[in-house]
Design a protein around this motif. Sequence first.
Motif, PDB file in Angstrom:
ATOM      1  N   ASN A  75       0.863  -1.182   0.000  1.00 17.59           N
ATOM      2  CA  ASN A  75       0.000   0.000   0.000  1.00 17.59           C
ATOM      3  C   ASN A  75       0.899   1.230   0.000  1.00 17.59           C
ATOM      4  N   TYR A  76       1.064   1.845  -1.153  1.00 15.49           N
ATOM      5  CA  TYR A  76       2.054   2.913  -1.293  1.00 15.49           C
ATOM      6  C   TYR A  76       1.676   4.164  -0.512  1.00 15.49           C
ATOM      7  N   ALA A  77       0.392   4.348  -0.228  1.00 15.95           N
ATOM      8  CA  ALA A  77      -0.026   5.520   0.551  1.00 15.95           C
ATOM      9  C   ALA A  77       0.467   5.448   1.989  1.00 15.95           C
ATOM     10  N   MET A  78       0.864   4.259   2.424  1.00 17.16           N
ATOM     11  CA  MET A  78       1.286   4.061   3.816  1.00 17.16           C
ATOM     12  C   MET A  78       2.782   3.760   3.931  1.00 17.16           C
ATOM     13  N   VAL A  79       3.554   4.205   2.938  1.00 16.63           N
ATOM     14  CA  VAL A  79       4.981   3.918   2.903  1.00 16.63           C
ATOM     15  C   VAL A  79       5.788   5.126   3.362  1.00 16.63           C
ATOM     16  N   VAL A  80       6.833   4.896   4.163  1.00 16.06           N
ATOM     17  CA  VAL A  80       7.804   5.936   4.505  1.00 16.06           C
ATOM     18  C   VAL A  80       9.206   5.370   4.273  1.00 16.06           C
ATOM     19  N   HIS A  81      10.154   6.267   4.049  1.00 18.12           N
ATOM     20  CA  HIS A  81      11.541   5.876   3.800  1.00 18.12           C
ATOM     21  C   HIS A  81      12.185   5.503   5.137  1.00 18.12           C
ATOM     22  N   GLY A  82      12.871   4.372   5.193  1.00 20.56           N
ATOM     23  CA  GLY A  82      13.513   3.937   6.418  1.00 20.56           C
ATOM     24  C   GLY A  82      14.983   4.308   6.497  1.00 20.56           C
ATOM     25  N   GLU A  83      15.765   3.835   5.526  1.00 21.81           N
ATOM     26  CA  GLU A  83      17.195   4.123   5.484  1.00 21.81           C
ATOM     27  C   GLU A  83      17.609   4.397   4.041  1.00 21.81           C
ATOM     28  N   GLN A  84      18.716   5.121   3.911  1.00 23.87           N
ATOM     29  CA  GLN A  84      19.305   5.346   2.590  1.00 23.87           C
ATOM     30  C   GLN A  84      20.815   5.228   2.716  1.00 23.87           C
ATOM     31  N   ARG A  85      21.403   4.406   1.864  1.00 23.92           N
ATOM     32  CA  ARG A  85      22.853   4.246   1.810  1.00 23.92           C
ATOM     33  C   ARG A  85      23.326   4.490   0.390  1.00 23.92           C
ATOM     34  N   LEU A  86      24.501   5.096   0.287  1.00 27.36           N
ATOM     35  CA  LEU A  86      25.070   5.441  -1.022  1.00 27.36           C
ATOM     36  C   LEU A  86      26.557   5.157  -1.008  1.00 27.36           C
ATOM     37  N   THR A  87      27.006   4.392  -1.988  1.00 26.03           N
ATOM     38  CA  THR A  87      28.437   4.177  -2.203  1.00 26.03           C
ATOM     39  C   THR A  87      28.806   4.729  -3.568  1.00 26.03           C
ATOM     40  N   MET A  88      29.772   5.630  -3.598  1.00 23.76           N
ATOM     41  CA  MET A  88      30.227   6.233  -4.845  1.00 23.76           C
ATOM     42  C   MET A  88      31.397   5.429  -5.409  1.00 23.76           C
ATOM     43  N   HIS A  89      31.308   5.078  -6.690  1.00 26.44           N
ATOM     44  CA  HIS A  89      32.401   4.391  -7.366  1.00 26.44           C
ATOM     45  C   HIS A  89      33.264   5.372  -8.162  1.00 26.44           C
ATOM     46  N   LYS A  90      32.648   6.458  -8.599  1.00 29.00           N
ATOM     47  CA  LYS A  90      33.361   7.549  -9.261  1.00 29.00           C
ATOM     48  C   LYS A  90      32.454   8.779  -9.191  1.00 29.00           C
ATOM     49  N   PRO A  91      32.981   9.983  -9.357  1.00 22.54           N
ATOM     50  CA  PRO A  91      32.125  11.171  -9.256  1.00 22.54           C
ATOM     51  C   PRO A  91      31.035  11.173 -10.332  1.00 22.54           C
ATOM     52  N   LEU A  92      29.864  11.669  -9.957  1.00 20.12           N
ATOM     53  CA  LEU A  92      28.782  11.786 -10.925  1.00 20.12           C
ATOM     54  C   LEU A  92      29.095  12.877 -11.939  1.00 20.12           C
ATOM     55  N   PRO A  93      28.940  12.587 -13.231  1.00 17.14           N
ATOM     56  CA  PRO A  93      29.050  13.665 -14.223  1.00 17.14           C
ATOM     57  C   PRO A  93      27.868  14.614 -14.095  1.00 17.14           C
ATOM     58  N   SER A  94      28.029  15.839 -14.602  1.00 16.38           N
ATOM     59  CA  SER A  94      26.932  16.810 -14.520  1.00 16.38           C
ATOM     60  C   SER A  94      25.842  16.523 -15.534  1.00 16.38           C
ATOM     61  N   ALA A  95      26.108  15.654 -16.497  1.00 10.73           N
ATOM     62  CA  ALA A  95      25.117  15.222 -17.485  1.00 10.73           C
ATOM     63  C   ALA A  95      25.520  13.836 -17.964  1.00 10.73           C
ATOM     64  N   ALA A  96      24.558  12.943 -18.142  1.00 15.21           N
ATOM     65  CA  ALA A  96      24.906  11.580 -18.559  1.00 15.21           C
ATOM     66  C   ALA A  96      23.656  10.822 -18.972  1.00 15.21           C
ATOM     67  N   THR A  97      23.861   9.767 -19.737  1.00 15.45           N
ATOM     68  CA  THR A  97      22.866   8.723 -19.938  1.00 15.45           C
ATOM     69  C   THR A  97      23.337   7.531 -19.122  1.00 15.45           C
ATOM     70  N   ILE A  98      22.450   6.988 -18.321  1.00 15.77           N
ATOM     71  CA  ILE A  98      22.833   5.965 -17.348  1.00 15.77           C
ATOM     72  C   ILE A  98      21.964   4.723 -17.481  1.00 15.77           C
ATOM     73  N   LEU A  99      22.462   3.620 -16.934  1.00 15.86           N
ATOM     74  CA  LEU A  99      21.728   2.362 -16.879  1.00 15.86           C
ATOM     75  C   LEU A  99      21.624   1.931 -15.421  1.00 15.86           C
ATOM     76  N   ALA A 100      20.441   1.458 -15.014  1.00 15.45           N
ATOM     77  CA  ALA A 100      20.198   1.068 -13.626  1.00 15.45           C
ATOM     78  C   ALA A 100      19.805  -0.401 -13.550  1.00 15.45           C
ATOM     79  N   ASP A 101      20.471  -1.120 -12.639  1.00 15.51           N
ATOM     80  CA  ASP A 101      20.150  -2.520 -12.355  1.00 15.51           C
ATOM     81  C   ASP A 101      19.665  -2.600 -10.911  1.00 15.51           C
TER      82      ASP A 101
END
Length: 284
Positions: A75-101
């Motif tokens: 039920n998406y109306a009853m969802v809240v964010h619990g945790e967020q983790r981020l690991t950087m492998h290289k700096p993000l470019p200011s513009a890009a086309t990306i692929l997500a798995d």
Amino acid sequence: MAINYEHVMSLTSKDQEFSYGDRETMLYALGIGLGADPMDKTELAFVYENGLKTIPTMATVIAWGAGRVGDTGINYAMVVHGEQRLTMHKPLPSAATILADSRFVDCLDKGAGKGAVLISETTIRDKKDGSPLCTLTSSIFARADGGFGGPSEGGPALHAIPDRAPDLEVDIPTSPDQALIYRLSGDRNPLHADPDFAKMVGFPRPILHGLCTYGLTCRAVLQAYCDMDPTRIQSHDVRFSAPVFPGETVSVQLWRDGDVVSFEARVKSRDAVVIRNGKTVLAG
């Protein structure tokens, strides 16, 4: 519809394609409050196309909608964010086309009436050469979906905050229209814009996106320990504990031990801790 554990754990997606440009990069920075002082050149670098820099936490919006959360049956109306983790492998470019798995790494049953926790992992790659840019691990708390018979324990361990007074504290004000700006980076949940919807799901007024508060804590680390150099941040992890209302000031308390920065964030006017167990790892 009840969660089906085996179904959730089977949900994967690969090579979802997204693109962003300097406009989206600047909009994200504005959404987390950078550029409020037009004479601050360190912040201008994130909102002006001449030598544009990217905040690492922008990784949370560049592939907005990746994965298959919509196929889990929660039920998406009853969802809240619990945790967020981020690991950087290289700096993000200011513009890009990306692929997500994307895939689910845990689906935890806290019991009937107690909710469920779904933990997903998304790796984002640069399409031009396939190189990984970052890995996101997110947990969402589905308040209405417990009791499906899945495992009750799991997930990554929480980072312990040092048992001493903070080394530094950084105050970051938010504007009354902060959520209305931030939502243009992807999360159009009416909880952050519509007063009637916010009241319907139990809040007195629209709240700031948790991921916006996440970006604010990254700003605090950049300001305190990185001279606003985003390439210094290797990872940035938080646990969300309470909402921020647009217009409030977020006070980020920081502890540094070598290359590890621990942090918590609170809204002092309400004596509310809004981020717990924060951890950033800096490049040496």
